[in-house]
Design a protein around this motif. Structure first.
Motif, PDB file in Angstrom:
ATOM      1  N   TRP A 192      -5.091   5.396   2.563  1.00  0.00           N
ATOM      2  CA  TRP A 192      -4.707   4.011   2.113  1.00  0.00           C
ATOM      3  C   TRP A 192      -5.601   3.655   0.794  1.00  0.00           C
ATOM      4  CZ3 TRP A 192      -0.557   2.229   4.283  1.00  0.00           C
ATOM      5  CH2 TRP A 192      -0.252   2.786   5.736  1.00  0.00           C
TER       6      TRP A 192
ATOM      7  N   GLY B  94      -4.664  -1.303  -2.566  1.00  0.00           N
ATOM      8  CA  GLY B  94      -3.162  -2.288  -2.259  1.00  0.00           C
ATOM      9  C   GLY B  94      -2.974  -3.019  -3.654  1.00  0.00           C
TER      10      GLY B  94
ATOM     11  N   TYR C  20       0.816  -1.222  -0.082  1.00  0.00           N
ATOM     12  CA  TYR C  20      -0.152   0.014  -0.047  1.00  0.00           C
ATOM     13  C   TYR C  20       0.948   1.211  -0.091  1.00  0.00           C
ATOM     14  CZ  TYR C  20      -3.691  -3.284   1.968  1.00  0.00           C
ATOM     15  OH  TYR C  20      -4.158  -4.329   2.230  1.00  0.00           O
TER      16      TYR C  20
END
Length: 125
Positions: A115, A118, A96
């Protein structure tokens, strides 16, 4: 701020290389001391810091990746990169990118935000 998207993950054999991308990289707007970081989370483990890059160009790396991984940013492409060489099975994880404002610890994930979903890296022996 637009959510960054990580890409570039995949499956490689031990010793191989991958380059991860994170775009758009944080512009710095609203940050007094921007840090951009790469983190990873392996199954059953906590997310850990891998590499960070400050707006001033300072870099920090986890001991486990020093000499193998390189963090960089292309300001024209507005993209953050993580070049990963000599990959090991222990590097297998979801990776990430995120941003922080003047973190006390540049590799402490609790200080970062933004975030994405990923990108998966799998290294086979």
């Amino acid at each position: 701020q637009v959510q960054a998207v990580e890409s570039g993950g995949g499956s490689v054999q031990s010793g191989g290389s991958l380059r991860l991308s994170c775009a758009p990289a944080p512009s710095g707007y609203g940050y007094s001391d921007l840090y951009m970081g790469w983190f990873r989370q392996a199954p059953g483990k906590e997310r850990e810091g891998v590499a960070s890059l400050s707006r001033g160009g300072g870099r920090n790396y986890a001991d486990s990746v020093k000499g193998r991984f390189t963090i960089s940013v292309d300001k024209e492409k507005n993209t953050l990169y993580l070049q990963m060489n000599r990959l090991k099975p222990s590097d297998t994880a979801m990776y990430y990118c995120a941003a922080a404002d003047g973190p006390w610890d540049p590799l402490e994930e609790a200080e970062y935000s933004g975030w994405g979903q990923g990108t998966q890296v799998t290294v086979s022996s």
